[in-house]
Design an enzyme around this catalytic site. Structure first.
Site: not given
Length: 118
Positions: A21, A46
């Protein structure tokens, strides 16, 4: 140290190898700003990328704001980077900006991006 000097000390791109991510972070101070790219193999979310990056940047007296995310597949052996997907928490990053910044940081890699996939 001027605001511009502080911004310049923050690398535009720091990414791991593998599939992970990533987020775009707007870094700013005194009316100046730039977008940095951070991607971490060990980030489950994230927000984990932001939580690891923001304190380091803020310690320089700079403001930080996560403005989007996605995923990156960085194959260092084949010298390719593919950017795709989105972040549920931060929304989809403008992958064209990410691709441009990564290409500048990795000029010997082929960098591609897509709005497809998660």
């Amino acid at each position: 140290m001027t605001s511009n000097d502080r911004l310049d000390t923050v690398p535009d791109v720091i990414i791991d190898k593998g599939t992970f991510k990533y987020i775009q972070i707007k870094v700013s101070c005194c009316g100046l700003e730039k977008i940095i790219i951070r991607g971490l193999q060990d980030a489950t979310y994230h927000a984990d990328v932001f939580d690891q990056t923001a304190p380091q940047v803020q310690a320089l007296g700079l403001s930080t704001e996560a403005i989007g995310g996605g995923r990156i597949n960085h194959d260092d052996k084949s010298k390719t980077v593919h950017i795709y997907g989105y972040s549920i928490g931060y929304g989809k990053a403008d992958h064209s900006i990410t691709a441009k910044k990564i290409q500048e940081s990795y000029p010997d890699h082929q960098v591609t991006w897509s709005d497809e996939g998660y």
